[in-house]
Enzyme design. Structure first.
Site, PDB file in Angstrom:
ATOM      1  N   CYS A   1      -4.394  10.977   1.466  1.00  0.00           N
ATOM      2  CA  CYS A   1      -3.520   9.798   1.367  1.00  0.00           C
ATOM      3  C   CYS A   1      -2.092  10.118   0.955  1.00  0.00           C
ATOM      4  CB  CYS A   1      -4.130   8.795   0.393  1.00  0.00           C
ATOM      5  SG  CYS A   1      -5.612   8.041   1.059  1.00  0.00           S
TER       6      CYS A   1
ATOM      7  N   LYS B   1       0.809  -1.208   0.000  1.00  0.00           N
ATOM      8  CA  LYS B   1       0.000   0.000   0.000  1.00  0.00           C
ATOM      9  C   LYS B   1       0.847   1.266   0.000  1.00  0.00           C
ATOM     10  CE  LYS B   1      -3.202   2.915   0.193  1.00  0.00           C
ATOM     11  NZ  LYS B   1      -4.513   3.025   0.729  1.00  0.00           N
TER      12      LYS B   1
END
Ligand code: UDX
Length: 435
Positions: A263, A207
Protein backbone atom coordinates in the site's frame (compact mmCIF):
# COMPACT_ATOMS: atom_id res chain seq x y z
CA UNK A 1 -28.33 -8.70 2.99
CA UNK A 2 -27.19 -10.42 -0.16
CA UNK A 3 -23.78 -9.03 -1.03
CA UNK A 4 -21.15 -9.72 -3.65
CA UNK A 5 -17.43 -9.08 -3.30
CA UNK A 6 -15.36 -8.83 -6.48
CA UNK A 7 -11.70 -9.76 -5.96
CA UNK A 8 -10.40 -12.18 -3.33
CA UNK A 9 -6.96 -10.79 -2.54
CA UNK A 10 -5.84 -9.38 0.84
CA UNK A 11 -8.69 -6.90 0.78
CA UNK A 12 -11.51 -8.88 -0.85
CA UNK A 13 -11.04 -12.22 0.93
CA UNK A 14 -11.03 -10.53 4.32
CA UNK A 15 -13.95 -8.29 3.39
CA UNK A 16 -16.03 -11.21 2.09
CA UNK A 17 -15.44 -13.35 5.18
CA UNK A 18 -16.07 -10.34 7.45
CA UNK A 19 -19.37 -9.56 5.71
CA UNK A 20 -20.48 -13.16 6.33
CA UNK A 21 -19.36 -12.75 9.95
CA UNK A 22 -21.65 -9.69 10.15
CA UNK A 23 -24.55 -11.93 9.09
CA UNK A 24 -24.77 -11.23 5.37
CA UNK A 25 -25.09 -13.73 2.55
CA UNK A 26 -21.95 -13.32 0.46
CA UNK A 27 -20.90 -14.32 -3.06
CA UNK A 28 -17.16 -13.78 -3.54
CA UNK A 29 -15.76 -13.70 -7.06
CA UNK A 30 -12.21 -13.91 -8.38
CA UNK A 31 -10.83 -14.71 -11.82
CA UNK A 32 -8.19 -17.03 -10.31
CA UNK A 33 -9.69 -20.54 -10.04
CA UNK A 34 -6.90 -21.79 -7.75
CA UNK A 35 -7.54 -19.01 -5.24
CA UNK A 36 -11.29 -19.66 -5.38
CA UNK A 37 -10.82 -23.38 -4.85
CA UNK A 38 -8.58 -22.79 -1.82
CA UNK A 39 -10.94 -20.25 -0.26
CA UNK A 40 -13.95 -22.50 -0.85
CA UNK A 41 -12.08 -25.23 1.02
CA UNK A 42 -11.51 -22.83 3.92
CA UNK A 43 -7.81 -22.46 3.13
CA UNK A 44 -6.73 -18.80 3.35
CA UNK A 45 -4.30 -18.12 0.47
CA UNK A 46 -2.17 -15.79 2.64
CA UNK A 47 -1.27 -15.44 6.30
CA UNK A 48 -3.66 -13.13 8.13
CA UNK A 49 -4.41 -13.65 11.82
CA UNK A 50 -8.10 -14.42 12.42
CA UNK A 51 -8.94 -15.01 8.74
CA UNK A 52 -8.92 -18.84 8.86
CA UNK A 53 -11.33 -18.77 11.80
CA UNK A 54 -13.92 -16.41 10.27
CA UNK A 55 -13.58 -18.15 6.92
CA UNK A 56 -14.31 -21.54 8.51
CA UNK A 57 -17.25 -20.05 10.39
CA UNK A 58 -18.65 -18.45 7.22
CA UNK A 59 -18.35 -21.67 5.23
CA UNK A 60 -19.91 -23.73 8.03
CA UNK A 61 -22.82 -21.29 8.27
CA UNK A 62 -23.42 -21.56 4.52
CA UNK A 63 -23.36 -17.76 4.27
CA UNK A 64 -20.43 -17.55 1.84
CA UNK A 65 -19.89 -18.89 -1.64
CA UNK A 66 -16.75 -18.56 -3.76
CA UNK A 67 -16.96 -18.58 -7.54
CA UNK A 68 -15.22 -17.54 -10.76
CA UNK A 69 -18.60 -16.97 -12.40
CA UNK A 70 -19.74 -13.34 -12.32
CA UNK A 71 -23.31 -14.38 -13.16
CA UNK A 72 -23.66 -15.62 -9.58
CA UNK A 73 -23.59 -12.05 -8.24
CA UNK A 74 -27.01 -11.37 -9.75
CA UNK A 75 -29.53 -10.35 -7.13
CA UNK A 76 -26.98 -8.93 -4.66
CA UNK A 77 -28.08 -5.55 -3.38
CA UNK A 78 -24.52 -4.37 -2.84
CA UNK A 79 -21.53 -5.32 -5.01
CA UNK A 80 -18.18 -4.50 -3.41
CA UNK A 81 -15.23 -3.90 -5.77
CA UNK A 82 -12.09 -5.07 -4.00
CA UNK A 83 -9.56 -5.75 -6.74
CA UNK A 84 -5.94 -4.58 -6.67
CA UNK A 85 -4.56 -1.35 -8.11
CA UNK A 86 -0.84 -2.18 -8.30
CA UNK A 87 1.86 0.24 -9.33
CA UNK A 88 2.12 0.57 -13.12
CA UNK A 89 5.39 1.14 -15.02
CA UNK A 90 5.17 4.94 -14.73
CA UNK A 91 4.33 4.97 -11.02
CA UNK A 92 0.65 5.64 -11.72
CA UNK A 93 -1.85 3.04 -10.53
CA UNK A 94 -2.55 0.21 -12.95
CA UNK A 95 -6.31 0.26 -13.43
CA UNK A 96 -6.52 -2.91 -15.52
CA UNK A 97 -8.11 -4.99 -12.78
CA UNK A 98 -10.66 -2.34 -11.83
CA UNK A 99 -11.67 -1.80 -15.44
CA UNK A 100 -11.98 -5.49 -16.24
CA UNK A 101 -13.83 -6.21 -12.98
CA UNK A 102 -16.37 -3.47 -13.66
CA UNK A 103 -16.79 -4.65 -17.27
CA UNK A 104 -17.49 -8.22 -16.09
CA UNK A 105 -19.73 -7.11 -13.24
CA UNK A 106 -21.93 -4.55 -14.99
CA UNK A 107 -24.02 -7.02 -17.08
CA UNK A 108 -25.17 -8.67 -13.83
CA UNK A 109 -26.11 -5.49 -11.97
CA UNK A 110 -29.76 -4.39 -11.87
CA UNK A 111 -31.48 -1.07 -11.18
CA UNK A 112 -31.71 -0.32 -7.46
CA UNK A 113 -28.39 -2.08 -6.74
CA UNK A 114 -25.17 -0.47 -5.57
CA UNK A 115 -21.63 -0.93 -6.83
CA UNK A 116 -19.35 0.02 -3.96
CA UNK A 117 -15.67 0.65 -4.62
CA UNK A 118 -13.29 -0.34 -1.82
CA UNK A 119 -10.03 -0.40 -3.77
CA UNK A 120 -7.53 2.46 -3.54
CA UNK A 121 -7.89 4.44 -6.75
CA UNK A 122 -6.72 7.71 -8.31
CA UNK A 123 -9.14 10.52 -7.52
CA UNK A 124 -11.65 10.85 -10.35
CA UNK A 125 -11.98 7.11 -10.95
CA UNK A 126 -15.32 6.85 -9.18
CA UNK A 127 -16.86 9.63 -11.29
CA UNK A 128 -15.66 7.89 -14.45
CA UNK A 129 -17.02 4.51 -13.34
CA UNK A 130 -20.28 6.10 -12.17
CA UNK A 131 -20.89 7.57 -15.61
CA UNK A 132 -20.26 4.19 -17.27
CA UNK A 133 -22.55 2.39 -14.84
CA UNK A 134 -25.28 4.97 -15.28
CA UNK A 135 -25.21 4.45 -19.06
CA UNK A 136 -25.23 0.66 -18.81
CA UNK A 137 -27.66 0.19 -15.92
CA UNK A 138 -29.86 3.23 -15.31
CA UNK A 139 -30.97 3.14 -11.69
CA UNK A 140 -27.85 1.43 -10.36
CA UNK A 141 -25.60 3.63 -8.20
CA UNK A 142 -21.86 3.75 -7.80
CA UNK A 143 -20.44 4.73 -4.41
CA UNK A 144 -16.97 4.69 -2.84
CA UNK A 145 -16.32 3.22 0.57
CA UNK A 146 -12.53 3.05 1.03
CA UNK A 147 -10.93 0.40 3.16
CA UNK A 148 -8.31 1.31 5.75
CA UNK A 149 -7.32 -2.15 6.93
CA UNK A 150 -3.80 -2.90 8.07
CA UNK A 151 -2.39 -6.30 7.22
CA UNK A 152 -2.00 -8.33 10.37
CA UNK A 153 -5.11 -6.64 11.81
CA UNK A 154 -7.25 -6.90 8.71
CA UNK A 155 -10.18 -8.77 10.25
CA UNK A 156 -10.38 -6.49 13.28
CA UNK A 157 -10.00 -3.38 11.08
CA UNK A 158 -12.82 -4.55 8.79
CA UNK A 159 -15.30 -5.50 11.48
CA UNK A 160 -14.45 -2.67 13.90
CA UNK A 161 -12.81 0.08 11.83
CA UNK A 162 -11.75 3.51 13.19
CA UNK A 163 -14.28 5.10 10.87
CA UNK A 164 -16.52 4.40 7.91
CA UNK A 165 -16.35 6.73 4.93
CA UNK A 166 -19.15 6.71 2.34
CA UNK A 167 -18.56 8.61 -0.87
CA UNK A 168 -21.98 9.03 -2.48
CA UNK A 169 -23.59 11.07 -5.27
CA UNK A 170 -25.93 13.90 -4.31
CA UNK A 171 -29.71 13.49 -4.38
CA UNK A 172 -31.97 10.53 -3.72
CA UNK A 173 -29.51 7.97 -5.15
CA UNK A 174 -26.99 9.11 -2.54
CA UNK A 175 -29.52 8.82 0.28
CA UNK A 176 -30.45 5.30 -0.81
CA UNK A 177 -26.76 4.39 -0.94
CA UNK A 178 -26.27 5.63 2.64
CA UNK A 179 -29.26 3.53 3.76
CA UNK A 180 -27.90 0.43 2.03
CA UNK A 181 -24.41 0.85 3.51
CA UNK A 182 -25.86 1.55 6.96
CA UNK A 183 -27.61 -1.80 6.67
CA UNK A 184 -24.38 -3.53 5.59
CA UNK A 185 -22.50 -2.05 8.55
CA UNK A 186 -25.36 -2.09 11.08
CA UNK A 187 -23.36 -4.08 13.64
CA UNK A 188 -20.30 -1.87 13.22
CA UNK A 189 -22.35 1.34 13.49
CA UNK A 190 -24.10 0.03 16.61
CA UNK A 191 -20.65 -0.13 18.25
CA UNK A 192 -20.40 3.65 17.79
CA UNK A 193 -18.04 3.69 14.80
CA UNK A 194 -17.95 7.22 13.32
CA UNK A 195 -19.43 7.38 9.84
CA UNK A 196 -18.68 10.21 7.41
CA UNK A 197 -20.75 10.83 4.30
CA UNK A 198 -18.83 12.74 1.63
CA UNK A 199 -18.79 13.10 -2.15
CA UNK A 200 -17.02 10.63 -4.44
CA UNK A 201 -13.69 12.46 -4.93
CA UNK A 202 -13.42 13.18 -1.21
CA UNK A 203 -13.85 9.49 -0.39
CA UNK A 204 -11.13 8.54 -2.88
CA UNK A 205 -8.82 11.23 -1.49
CA UNK A 206 -9.42 10.25 2.14
CA UNK A 207 -7.74 6.94 1.47
CA UNK A 208 -4.69 8.15 -0.43
CA UNK A 209 -4.16 11.17 1.79
CA UNK A 210 -4.31 8.98 4.93
CA UNK A 211 -1.63 6.74 3.46
CA UNK A 212 0.44 9.73 2.31
CA UNK A 213 0.27 11.16 5.83
CA UNK A 214 1.32 7.88 7.42
CA UNK A 215 4.21 7.51 4.97
CA UNK A 216 5.27 11.08 5.70
CA UNK A 217 5.22 10.45 9.43
CA UNK A 218 7.49 7.42 9.03
CA UNK A 219 9.88 9.26 6.72
CA UNK A 220 9.93 12.23 9.07
CA UNK A 221 11.18 10.07 11.92
CA UNK A 222 13.63 8.32 9.62
CA UNK A 223 14.99 11.71 8.55
CA UNK A 224 15.45 12.46 12.26
CA UNK A 225 17.22 9.10 12.53
CA UNK A 226 19.70 10.20 9.86
CA UNK A 227 20.44 13.33 11.85
CA UNK A 228 20.53 11.51 15.18
CA UNK A 229 23.10 9.10 13.76
CA UNK A 230 25.60 11.84 12.97
CA UNK A 231 24.73 14.01 15.98
CA UNK A 232 24.99 11.27 18.57
CA UNK A 233 21.31 11.46 19.55
CA UNK A 234 18.86 8.59 20.09
CA UNK A 235 15.86 8.75 17.74
CA UNK A 236 13.81 6.36 19.88
CA UNK A 237 14.06 8.62 22.90
CA UNK A 238 13.35 11.58 20.62
CA UNK A 239 10.20 9.87 19.26
CA UNK A 240 9.05 9.12 22.81
CA UNK A 241 9.58 12.73 23.80
CA UNK A 242 7.86 14.37 20.83
CA UNK A 243 5.15 11.70 20.86
CA UNK A 244 3.93 12.89 24.25
CA UNK A 245 2.63 15.95 22.48
CA UNK A 246 -0.95 14.90 21.62
CA UNK A 247 -0.79 16.92 18.41
CA UNK A 248 2.09 14.73 17.23
CA UNK A 249 1.32 11.36 18.84
CA UNK A 250 3.74 8.46 19.28
CA UNK A 251 2.21 6.09 16.73
CA UNK A 252 3.99 5.65 13.38
CA UNK A 253 7.13 7.26 14.74
CA UNK A 254 9.21 4.09 14.81
CA UNK A 255 12.43 4.73 12.95
CA UNK A 256 13.98 1.79 11.17
CA UNK A 257 14.03 0.44 7.64
CA UNK A 258 10.98 2.42 6.64
CA UNK A 259 7.76 1.43 5.02
CA UNK A 260 7.08 -1.30 2.50
CA UNK A 261 4.11 -3.47 1.63
CA UNK A 262 1.39 -3.41 -0.97
CA UNK A 263 0.00 0.00 0.00
CA UNK A 264 2.13 2.90 1.24
CA UNK A 265 4.93 2.82 -1.38
CA UNK A 266 2.68 2.43 -4.42
CA UNK A 267 0.00 4.74 -3.06
CA UNK A 268 2.34 7.71 -2.61
CA UNK A 269 3.70 7.21 -6.13
CA UNK A 270 0.24 6.87 -7.68
CA UNK A 271 -0.92 9.93 -5.75
CA UNK A 272 1.95 12.02 -7.17
CA UNK A 273 1.23 10.75 -10.69
CA UNK A 274 -2.44 11.68 -10.34
CA UNK A 275 -1.69 15.12 -8.92
CA UNK A 276 0.59 15.76 -11.89
CA UNK A 277 -2.19 14.71 -14.29
CA UNK A 278 -4.49 17.15 -12.52
CA UNK A 279 -1.94 19.96 -12.97
CA UNK A 280 -1.13 20.21 -9.25
CA UNK A 281 1.95 18.00 -9.12
CA UNK A 282 3.76 20.62 -7.03
CA UNK A 283 1.35 20.03 -4.16
CA UNK A 284 2.82 16.60 -3.68
CA UNK A 285 6.46 17.28 -4.52
CA UNK A 286 7.29 16.54 -0.89
CA UNK A 287 6.21 12.92 -1.39
CA UNK A 288 9.23 12.41 -3.65
CA UNK A 289 11.38 13.22 -0.60
CA UNK A 290 9.27 10.95 1.58
CA UNK A 291 9.94 8.14 -0.89
CA UNK A 292 13.65 8.98 -1.16
CA UNK A 293 14.18 9.09 2.62
CA UNK A 294 12.39 5.76 2.86
CA UNK A 295 14.57 4.09 0.23
CA UNK A 296 17.77 5.53 1.76
CA UNK A 297 17.16 3.45 4.89
CA UNK A 298 17.75 0.27 2.93
CA UNK A 299 20.95 1.56 1.37
CA UNK A 300 22.08 2.73 4.80
CA UNK A 301 21.75 -0.75 6.29
CA UNK A 302 23.69 -2.32 3.44
CA UNK A 303 26.49 0.23 3.94
CA UNK A 304 26.45 -0.34 7.69
CA UNK A 305 26.65 -4.12 7.15
CA UNK A 306 29.64 -3.66 4.92
CA UNK A 307 31.38 -1.40 7.48
CA UNK A 308 30.73 -3.83 10.32
CA UNK A 309 32.15 -6.67 8.24
CA UNK A 310 35.41 -4.83 7.71
CA UNK A 311 34.62 -3.06 4.45
CA UNK A 312 33.05 -5.78 2.31
CA UNK A 313 30.32 -8.32 2.70
CA UNK A 314 31.60 -10.71 0.00
CA UNK A 315 32.28 -14.16 1.38
CA UNK A 316 30.78 -13.34 4.79
CA UNK A 317 28.00 -15.33 6.44
CA UNK A 318 25.04 -13.11 7.15
CA UNK A 319 21.96 -14.12 9.16
CA UNK A 320 18.82 -12.29 8.06
CA UNK A 321 15.96 -12.50 10.55
CA UNK A 322 12.73 -11.30 8.98
CA UNK A 323 11.65 -10.96 5.35
CA UNK A 324 8.03 -9.79 5.56
CA UNK A 325 7.40 -6.03 5.23
CA UNK A 326 6.09 -6.10 8.79
CA UNK A 327 5.40 -8.70 11.48
CA UNK A 328 2.26 -10.87 11.49
CA UNK A 329 2.22 -10.94 7.72
CA UNK A 330 3.68 -13.15 4.99
CA UNK A 331 3.59 -10.24 2.56
CA UNK A 332 6.92 -9.36 0.98
CA UNK A 333 5.67 -6.85 -1.57
CA UNK A 334 8.18 -3.98 -1.57
CA UNK A 335 9.58 -5.35 1.68
CA UNK A 336 12.63 -3.45 2.97
CA UNK A 337 13.82 -6.66 4.67
CA UNK A 338 13.75 -8.78 1.51
CA UNK A 339 15.30 -5.96 -0.50
CA UNK A 340 18.23 -5.73 1.92
CA UNK A 341 18.70 -9.52 1.96
CA UNK A 342 18.78 -9.56 -1.84
CA UNK A 343 21.29 -6.68 -1.99
CA UNK A 344 23.61 -8.44 0.45
CA UNK A 345 23.43 -11.59 -1.66
CA UNK A 346 24.20 -9.57 -4.77
CA UNK A 347 27.28 -8.16 -3.02
CA UNK A 348 28.57 -11.68 -2.49
CA UNK A 349 27.45 -12.48 1.08
CA UNK A 350 26.21 -15.92 2.00
CA UNK A 351 22.76 -15.02 3.27
CA UNK A 352 20.88 -17.36 5.55
CA UNK A 353 17.35 -16.02 5.82
CA UNK A 354 14.46 -16.90 8.08
CA UNK A 355 10.98 -15.47 8.52
CA UNK A 356 8.29 -17.18 10.60
CA UNK A 357 5.72 -16.84 7.79
CA UNK A 358 7.28 -15.27 4.71
CA UNK A 359 9.96 -17.75 3.59
CA UNK A 360 7.69 -19.16 0.90
CA UNK A 361 6.51 -15.79 -0.42
CA UNK A 362 10.10 -14.46 -0.45
CA UNK A 363 11.37 -17.58 -2.24
CA UNK A 364 8.99 -16.89 -5.12
CA UNK A 365 10.65 -13.51 -5.70
CA UNK A 366 14.25 -14.32 -4.73
CA UNK A 367 14.73 -18.06 -5.12
CA UNK A 368 18.52 -17.72 -4.86
CA UNK A 369 18.53 -16.68 -1.20
CA UNK A 370 19.16 -19.51 1.19
CA UNK A 371 16.05 -20.02 3.34
CA UNK A 372 16.19 -21.89 6.63
CA UNK A 373 13.35 -22.91 8.87
CA UNK A 374 14.40 -21.46 12.21
CA UNK A 375 16.13 -18.42 13.64
CA UNK A 376 18.64 -20.76 15.18
CA UNK A 377 19.60 -22.26 11.80
CA UNK A 378 20.04 -18.78 10.34
CA UNK A 379 22.23 -17.63 13.22
CA UNK A 380 24.60 -20.58 13.14
CA UNK A 381 28.18 -19.37 12.48
CA UNK A 382 27.00 -15.94 11.28
CA UNK A 383 29.52 -13.13 10.92
CA UNK A 384 26.71 -10.61 11.17
CA UNK A 385 23.10 -10.76 12.37
CA UNK A 386 20.46 -8.48 10.84
CA UNK A 387 17.02 -8.25 12.43
CA UNK A 388 14.88 -6.77 9.66
CA UNK A 389 11.27 -7.48 10.68
CA UNK A 390 10.18 -7.06 14.29
CA UNK A 391 8.49 -10.41 14.86
CA UNK A 392 8.02 -11.18 18.56
CA UNK A 393 10.08 -14.29 18.05
CA UNK A 394 13.09 -12.06 17.33
CA UNK A 395 12.37 -9.46 19.99
CA UNK A 396 12.46 -12.19 22.60
CA UNK A 397 15.62 -13.94 21.40
CA UNK A 398 18.03 -14.53 24.28
CA UNK A 399 21.24 -12.75 23.25
CA UNK A 400 23.25 -14.91 25.66
CA UNK A 401 22.16 -18.00 23.70
CA UNK A 402 22.66 -16.30 20.34
CA UNK A 403 26.21 -15.27 21.17
CA UNK A 404 27.15 -18.94 21.50
CA UNK A 405 25.84 -19.73 18.01
CA UNK A 406 27.31 -16.96 15.89
CA UNK A 407 30.85 -16.73 14.59
CA UNK A 408 31.06 -13.05 15.42
CA UNK A 409 28.75 -11.17 17.84
CA UNK A 410 27.64 -8.23 15.70
CA UNK A 411 23.99 -7.27 15.26
CA UNK A 412 22.12 -4.68 13.20
CA UNK A 413 18.72 -3.99 14.70
CA UNK A 414 16.92 -2.67 11.62
CA UNK A 415 13.68 -2.11 13.51
CA UNK A 416 15.01 -0.92 16.89
CA UNK A 417 13.16 -3.84 18.41
CA UNK A 418 15.86 -5.52 20.46
CA UNK A 419 16.86 -4.75 24.03
CA UNK A 420 20.06 -2.87 23.25
CA UNK A 421 21.44 -3.16 26.78
CA UNK A 422 20.83 -6.90 26.98
CA UNK A 423 22.50 -7.55 23.61
CA UNK A 424 25.44 -5.34 24.49
CA UNK A 425 25.77 -7.02 27.88
CA UNK A 426 25.84 -10.41 26.14
CA UNK A 427 28.89 -9.26 24.20
CA UNK A 428 27.32 -8.03 20.99
CA UNK A 429 28.38 -5.01 19.00
CA UNK A 430 24.91 -3.49 18.59
CA UNK A 431 23.85 -1.05 15.87
CA UNK A 432 20.32 0.30 15.84
CA UNK A 433 18.70 2.79 13.51
CA UNK A 434 19.30 6.39 14.52
CA UNK A 435 20.55 5.60 17.99
C1 UDX B 1 -1.25 0.60 5.48
C2 UDX B 1 -2.17 1.54 6.28
O1 UDX B 1 -1.76 1.54 7.65
C3 UDX B 1 -3.61 1.10 6.16
O2 UDX B 1 -4.46 1.99 6.85
C4 UDX B 1 -3.96 1.07 4.68
O3 UDX B 1 -5.29 0.65 4.51
C5 UDX B 1 -3.03 0.17 3.92
O4 UDX B 1 -1.68 0.58 4.14
P1 UDX B 1 -0.23 -1.82 5.89
O5 UDX B 1 0.42 -1.70 4.56
O6 UDX B 1 -0.90 -3.10 6.24
O7 UDX B 1 -1.35 -0.69 6.08
O8 UDX B 1 0.91 -1.59 6.98
P2 UDX B 1 1.27 -0.53 8.12
O9 UDX B 1 1.01 -1.13 9.42
O10 UDX B 1 0.69 0.78 7.83
O11 UDX B 1 2.85 -0.47 7.93
C6 UDX B 1 3.41 -0.03 6.69
C7 UDX B 1 4.90 -0.06 6.73
O12 UDX B 1 5.39 1.00 7.55
C8 UDX B 1 5.52 -1.34 7.27
O13 UDX B 1 6.60 -1.70 6.44
C9 UDX B 1 6.00 -0.93 8.65
O14 UDX B 1 7.11 -1.69 9.07
C10 UDX B 1 6.36 0.52 8.44
N1 UDX B 1 6.32 1.33 9.66
C11 UDX B 1 5.15 1.51 10.32
C12 UDX B 1 7.47 1.93 10.12
O15 UDX B 1 8.55 1.79 9.53
N2 UDX B 1 7.42 2.71 11.25
C13 UDX B 1 6.26 2.91 11.93
O16 UDX B 1 6.29 3.63 12.95
C14 UDX B 1 5.09 2.28 11.47
Amino acid sequence: MRISVIGCGYLGAVHAASMAKLGHEVVAVDVDPVKIERLAAGDAPFFEPGLPEILAEAIASGRIRFTTDYAEVAGSRVHFLAVGTPQGPTGAADMTYIDSAIASLTPHVAAGEFVVGKSTVPVGTAARLAAGLQDAVPGATLVWNPEFLREGFAVQDTISPDRLVYGVPSGPAGSSAVEALDEVYATTLAEGTPRLVVNLPTAELVKVSANAFLATKISFINAMAEIAEVAGADVTALADAIGHDDRIGRKFLNAGLGFGGGCLPKDIRAFQARATELGVGESLDFLADVDAINLRRRAHVVTLASELLGGAVAGKRVAVLGLAFKPNSDDVRDSPALDIAARLLELGATVSAYDPEANHTAARIHPSLSYVDSASAALQDADLVLVLTEWNEFRTLDPAAVVAQVASPVVIDGRNCLDRDAWTAAGFTYRGMGR
